[in-house]
Design an enzyme around this catalytic site. Structure first.
Site, PDB file in Angstrom:
ATOM      1  N   LYS A  10       0.824  -1.217   0.000  1.00 30.50           N
ATOM      2  CA  LYS A  10       0.000   0.000   0.000  1.00 30.50           C
ATOM      3  C   LYS A  10       0.864   1.275   0.000  1.00 30.50           C
ATOM      4  CE  LYS A  10      -3.922  -2.250   2.263  1.00 30.50           C
ATOM      5  NZ  LYS A  10      -4.994  -2.091   3.269  1.00 30.50           N
ATOM      6  N   TYR A  50     -12.586  -1.498  -3.776  1.00 28.36           N
ATOM      7  CA  TYR A  50     -13.081  -1.721  -2.415  1.00 28.36           C
ATOM      8  C   TYR A  50     -14.601  -1.571  -2.313  1.00 28.36           C
ATOM      9  CZ  TYR A  50      -8.398  -2.015  -0.320  1.00 28.36           C
ATOM     10  OH  TYR A  50      -7.137  -2.414   0.051  1.00 28.36           O
ATOM     11  N   ASN A 113      -2.083   0.057   6.714  1.00 28.74           N
ATOM     12  CA  ASN A 113      -1.579  -1.225   7.223  1.00 28.74           C
ATOM     13  C   ASN A 113      -0.681  -1.984   6.233  1.00 28.74           C
ATOM     14  OD1 ASN A 113      -3.590  -2.038   5.531  1.00 28.74           O
ATOM     15  ND2 ASN A 113      -4.730  -3.243   7.023  1.00 28.74           N
ATOM     16  N   HIS A 116      -2.201  -5.469   1.458  1.00 28.06           N
ATOM     17  CA  HIS A 116      -3.523  -6.095   1.301  1.00 28.06           C
ATOM     18  C   HIS A 116      -3.306  -7.549   0.929  1.00 28.06           C
ATOM     19  CE1 HIS A 116      -7.573  -6.869  -0.194  1.00 28.06           C
ATOM     20  NE2 HIS A 116      -6.993  -7.436  -1.244  1.00 28.06           N
ATOM     21  N   GLU A 127      -9.689  -9.909  -7.860  1.00 32.44           N
ATOM     22  CA  GLU A 127      -8.753  -8.796  -7.603  1.00 32.44           C
ATOM     23  C   GLU A 127      -7.545  -8.862  -8.546  1.00 32.44           C
ATOM     24  OE1 GLU A 127     -10.042  -8.460  -2.895  1.00 32.44           O
ATOM     25  OE2 GLU A 127      -8.010  -9.140  -3.387  1.00 32.44           O
TER      26      GLU A 127
HETATM   27  P1  CMP Z   1      -7.480  -4.530   3.444  1.00 35.20           P
HETATM   28  O1  CMP Z   1      -7.005  -5.896   3.741  1.00 35.20           O
HETATM   29  O2  CMP Z   1      -6.849  -3.841   2.295  1.00 35.20           O
HETATM   30  O3  CMP Z   1      -9.054  -4.554   3.216  1.00 35.20           O
HETATM   31  C1  CMP Z   1      -9.929  -3.505   3.596  1.00 35.20           C
HETATM   32  C2  CMP Z   1      -9.208  -2.403   4.280  1.00 35.20           C
HETATM   33  O4  CMP Z   1     -10.013  -1.504   4.987  1.00 35.20           O
HETATM   34  C3  CMP Z   1      -8.299  -2.982   5.337  1.00 35.20           C
HETATM   35  O5  CMP Z   1      -7.227  -3.649   4.740  1.00 35.20           O
HETATM   36  C4  CMP Z   1      -7.946  -1.743   6.138  1.00 35.20           C
HETATM   37  O6  CMP Z   1      -6.818  -1.062   5.631  1.00 35.20           O
HETATM   38  C5  CMP Z   1      -9.176  -0.893   5.946  1.00 35.20           C
HETATM   39  N1  CMP Z   1      -9.883  -0.774   7.214  1.00 35.20           N
HETATM   40  C6  CMP Z   1     -10.471  -1.761   7.907  1.00 35.20           C
HETATM   41  N2  CMP Z   1     -11.001  -1.259   9.040  1.00 35.20           N
HETATM   42  C7  CMP Z   1     -10.729   0.074   9.045  1.00 35.20           C
HETATM   43  C8  CMP Z   1     -11.014   1.130   9.947  1.00 35.20           C
HETATM   44  N3  CMP Z   1     -11.703   0.910  11.077  1.00 35.20           N
HETATM   45  N4  CMP Z   1     -10.585   2.369   9.625  1.00 35.20           N
HETATM   46  C9  CMP Z   1      -9.905   2.591   8.469  1.00 35.20           C
HETATM   47  N5  CMP Z   1      -9.607   1.613   7.573  1.00 35.20           N
HETATM   48  C10 CMP Z   1     -10.018   0.374   7.869  1.00 35.20           C
END
Ligand code: CMP
Length: 138
Positions: A10, A50, A113, A116, A127
Site C-alpha cells: 500500500k 473496495y 496497514n 492487502h 482482484e
Molecule cells: P485490506 O485488507 O486492504 O481490506 C480492507 C481495508 O479496509 C483494510 O485492509 C484496512 O486497511 C481498511 N480498514 C479496515 N477497518 C478500518 C477502519 N476501522 N478504519 C480505516 N480503515 C479500515
C-alpha cells in the site's frame, strides 16, 4: 486449496521505502511472483476495488488513502496461497499482528496497514483480474 492470491503493497509502505523489505519477506515465505507492477489507482478505481466496503464508515478514508500514491500490485503463487499469505501479513490492525508478520513490522494503523491480501480464492481471482491482463500473468 488455492494456489494463487493477490496482494498490494500500500501507499504508506511504498512511501516509507519498504517495497524491497516486504518483497523479501514474501519471497522468504515461499511465494512465487507471477505478476507484479507499480501503479497508482485513481479515487474512482480505488472505490471500485473496495466496493464491497462501500457501506462502511471508513470507505471514503480508505479510497483516499489507497489513491494517495503508488502501490505495488502482485499475484503470488504457493500451495494454500490465500490462507498462508493472510498468516504472513498478520491481523488487519497492526496492534494485534503477531511478531514475524509483515504488518507487525511495517504497518502503522488499521487504515495504513502496509499490505492487502485477498480473503478468499474467489476474491483473489477477481482482484488479480482487476489489476492484470492475461498477458501480464506468468
Ligand atoms: P485490506 O485488507 O486492504 O481490506 C480492507 C481495508 O479496509 C483494510 O485492509 C484496512 O486497511 C481498511 N480498514 C479496515 N477497518 C478500518 C477502519 N476501522 N478504519 C480505516 N480503515 C479500515
Amino acid at each position: 486449496m488455492s494456489n494463487r492470491t493477490f496482494t498490494m503493497i500500500k501507499p504508506d509502505a511504498v512511501r516509507a521505502g519498504n517495497i524491497g523489505n516486504i518483497l523479501k519477506m514474501i519471497n522468504d515465505a515461499g511465494f512465487r511472483i507471477v505478476a507484479m507492477k507499480l501503479s497508482k489507482m485513481s479515487m474512482e478505481r480505488a472505490g471500485e476495488f473496495y466496493a464491497v466496503h462501500s457501506e462502511r464508515p471508513f470507505y471514503g478514508e480508505l479510497c483516499e488513502f489507497m489513491s494517495s500514491g503508488p502501490i505495488v500490485a502482485a499475484i503470488l503463487e504457493k500451495d494454500n496461497a490465500v490462507e498462508d499469505f493472510r498468516k504472513l501479513i498478520g491481523a488487519t490492525n497492526p496492534a494485534q499482528a503477531e511478531e514475524g508478520t509483515i504488518r507487525k513490522a511495517y504497518a502503522t494503523s488499521v487504515g495504513e496497514n502496509a499490505v492487502h491480501g485477498s480473503d478468499s480464492d474467489e476474491n483473489a481471482a477477481i482482484e488479480g483480474a482487476f489489476h492484470f491482463s492475461g498477458t501480464e500473468m506468468f
